[in-house]
Design a protein around this motif. Structure first.
Motif, PDB file in Angstrom:
ATOM      1  N   LEU A   1       3.588  15.257  -1.749  1.00 42.65           N
ATOM      2  CA  LEU A   1       3.404  14.720  -3.100  1.00 42.65           C
ATOM      3  C   LEU A   1       4.485  13.679  -3.341  1.00 42.65           C
ATOM      4  O   LEU A   1       5.662  14.010  -3.498  1.00 42.65           O
ATOM      5  CB  LEU A   1       3.511  15.855  -4.124  1.00 42.65           C
ATOM      6  N   LYS A   2       4.078  12.398  -3.383  1.00 42.90           N
ATOM      7  CA  LYS A   2       5.102  11.356  -3.480  1.00 42.90           C
ATOM      8  C   LYS A   2       4.505  10.016  -3.894  1.00 42.90           C
ATOM      9  O   LYS A   2       3.311   9.761  -3.713  1.00 42.90           O
ATOM     10  CB  LYS A   2       5.832  11.201  -2.140  1.00 42.90           C
ATOM     11  N   THR A   3       5.365   9.187  -4.423  1.00 44.24           N
ATOM     12  CA  THR A   3       4.995   7.817  -4.758  1.00 44.24           C
ATOM     13  C   THR A   3       5.082   6.949  -3.508  1.00 44.24           C
ATOM     14  O   THR A   3       5.579   7.362  -2.465  1.00 44.24           O
ATOM     15  CB  THR A   3       5.934   7.283  -5.851  1.00 44.24           C
ATOM     16  N   HIS A   4       4.565   5.712  -3.639  1.00 43.62           N
ATOM     17  CA  HIS A   4       4.515   4.794  -2.496  1.00 43.62           C
ATOM     18  C   HIS A   4       4.827   3.392  -2.999  1.00 43.62           C
ATOM     19  O   HIS A   4       4.047   2.799  -3.743  1.00 43.62           O
ATOM     20  CB  HIS A   4       3.120   4.844  -1.859  1.00 43.62           C
ATOM     21  N   ARG A   5       5.969   2.850  -2.580  1.00 38.69           N
ATOM     22  CA  ARG A   5       6.442   1.583  -3.138  1.00 38.69           C
ATOM     23  C   ARG A   5       5.915   0.358  -2.396  1.00 38.69           C
ATOM     24  O   ARG A   5       6.202  -0.780  -2.805  1.00 38.69           O
ATOM     25  CB  ARG A   5       7.966   1.553  -3.163  1.00 38.69           C
ATOM     26  N   PHE A   6       5.140   0.555  -1.337  1.00 39.99           N
ATOM     27  CA  PHE A   6       4.653  -0.580  -0.549  1.00 39.99           C
ATOM     28  C   PHE A   6       3.188  -0.908  -0.828  1.00 39.99           C
ATOM     29  O   PHE A   6       2.459  -1.335   0.044  1.00 39.99           O
ATOM     30  CB  PHE A   6       4.864  -0.311   0.937  1.00 39.99           C
ATOM     31  N   GLY A   7       2.755  -0.673  -2.063  1.00 36.88           N
ATOM     32  CA  GLY A   7       1.419  -1.096  -2.468  1.00 36.88           C
ATOM     33  C   GLY A   7       0.418   0.020  -2.677  1.00 36.88           C
ATOM     34  O   GLY A   7      -0.611  -0.189  -3.320  1.00 36.88           O
ATOM     35  N   GLY A   8       0.690   1.204  -2.156  1.00 35.05           N
ATOM     36  CA  GLY A   8      -0.263   2.302  -2.320  1.00 35.05           C
ATOM     37  C   GLY A   8      -0.170   2.969  -3.678  1.00 35.05           C
ATOM     38  O   GLY A   8      -1.110   3.598  -4.142  1.00 35.05           O
ATOM     39  N   HIS A   9       0.999   2.845  -4.332  1.00 37.03           N
ATOM     40  CA  HIS A   9       1.319   3.462  -5.623  1.00 37.03           C
ATOM     41  C   HIS A   9       1.582   4.964  -5.514  1.00 37.03           C
ATOM     42  O   HIS A   9       2.519   5.473  -6.090  1.00 37.03           O
ATOM     43  CB  HIS A   9       0.245   3.185  -6.679  1.00 37.03           C
ATOM     44  N   PHE A  10       0.723   5.679  -4.780  1.00 31.60           N
ATOM     45  CA  PHE A  10       0.993   7.091  -4.491  1.00 31.60           C
ATOM     46  C   PHE A  10       0.398   7.410  -3.128  1.00 31.60           C
ATOM     47  O   PHE A  10      -0.555   6.767  -2.679  1.00 31.60           O
ATOM     48  CB  PHE A  10       0.428   8.025  -5.569  1.00 31.60           C
ATOM     49  N   THR A  11       0.984   8.398  -2.453  1.00 34.81           N
ATOM     50  CA  THR A  11       0.507   8.753  -1.125  1.00 34.81           C
ATOM     51  C   THR A  11       0.305  10.260  -1.067  1.00 34.81           C
ATOM     52  O   THR A  11       1.251  11.025  -0.904  1.00 34.81           O
ATOM     53  CB  THR A  11       1.442   8.214  -0.016  1.00 34.81           C
ATOM     54  N   LEU A  12      -0.942  10.655  -1.247  1.00 36.48           N
ATOM     55  CA  LEU A  12      -1.337  12.054  -1.294  1.00 36.48           C
ATOM     56  C   LEU A  12      -2.389  12.292  -0.210  1.00 36.48           C
ATOM     57  O   LEU A  12      -2.180  11.898   0.930  1.00 36.48           O
ATOM     58  CB  LEU A  12      -1.824  12.403  -2.704  1.00 36.48           C
TER      59      LEU A  12
END
Length: 280
Positions: free
Chosen positions: A124-135
């Motif tokens: 459960l985490k955010t994604h700063r390279f364009g995905g916004h979140f990575t679930l």
């Protein structure tokens, strides 16, 4: 996992996708204890064959798996580990570009198409390279080839510079099935991501067979813990990854279709809070 009738996996060939994008510690990567528990339970269900297949995006996959203890665990629990970067060309299946935002289409590992069941565990985490979140939806990027053997085209470079990145992530999921997702939300990143960020402790484990529902609930949890990125506001089902996945029929189409079932007394309050956020 008992709530998902995994005894019905008996005799099946199972493909497992974890989250080893890098060799950074949980919640950047799947915690080895969580992986151990999932594989032990699958083995107890008498699956005929279990393969963990992975492609890391931030580091050499074999080195990442070695550092994170995956090969050691495979020796202990007797499952196969496949480094997808090392697979031959005939181990990939082409998905044509029609109906997607991929310029040249993309290639998915045959392992996830030819197995009887697919199990996924995500963080459960955010994604700063364009995905916004990575679930769970974003975790599927790791079953797509970066390059074919001897090929020049970099599919991951295309993905990460495209203005349609979040739509492309959803589109991967249209082309393979997932039978069970386990999200380890004991800890989570609410800033940066995927390999670092501010850590919070929801102390939750979630399971579902629906990737859209899982990601929608995951975003609601991130909001509940003060996520500090662009996913902090607005209807969750209007976020690009979730909206596109719902359009493609990958999972539920609205928050009203989600039932969040607490499995112990401690999670009653969490379930109530999450559902309120989902329905905003």
């Amino acid at each position: 996992m008992d709530h998902f009738k995994i005894d019905e996996f008996s005799g099946d060939k199972v493909a497992l996708k974890s989250n080893f994008n890098s060799a950074d510690p949980f919640p950047a990567s799947t915690h080895i204890d969580t992986l151990h528990a999932i594989i032990k339970k699958l083995n107890e269900s008498n699956v005929s064959d279990l393969t963990l297949a992975e492609r890391s995006g931030m580091g050499n996959t074999r080195n990442v798996l070695e550092k994170m203890g995956v090969f050691e665990l495979s020796d202990k629990l007797d499952f196969e580990v496949v480094v997808l970067d090392e697979e031959d060309k005939d181990k990939w299946v082409k998905v044509e570009k029609e109906g997607t935002h991929w310029v040249k289409g993309f290639y998915i590992s045959k392992i996830f198409l030819e197995s009887d069941k697919v199990v996924q565990t995500c963080c459960l985490k955010t994604h700063r390279f364009g995905g916004h979140f990575t679930l769970s939806l974003k975790n599927s990027v790791g079953i797509v080839a970066k390059r074919l053997p001897n090929g020049l085209y970099n599919y991951m470079a295309e993905l990460h510079v495209s203005p349609y990145q979040r739509l492309m992530i959803a589109e991967i999921n249209k082309h393979y099935n997932v039978d069970l997702i386990v999200m380890d939300a004991i800890h989570a990143f609410i800033t940066k991501g995927p390999e670092q960020g501010e850590v919070v402790e929801p102390n939750l484990i979630l399971a579902s067979a629906d990737r859209v529902a899982m990601d929608a609930v995951g975003v609601a949890i991130l909001r509940n813990y003060g996520v500090k990125t662009g996913i902090s506001k607005g209807p969750i089902f209007e976020l690009d990854q979730i909206q596109r996945a719902a359009e493609l029929g990958i999972g539920v189409k609205s928050a009203q279709e989600i039932e969040l079932v607490p499995l112990n007394d401690e999670s009653d309050g969490d379930a109530e809070s999450i559902m309120k956020i989902l329905e905003e």
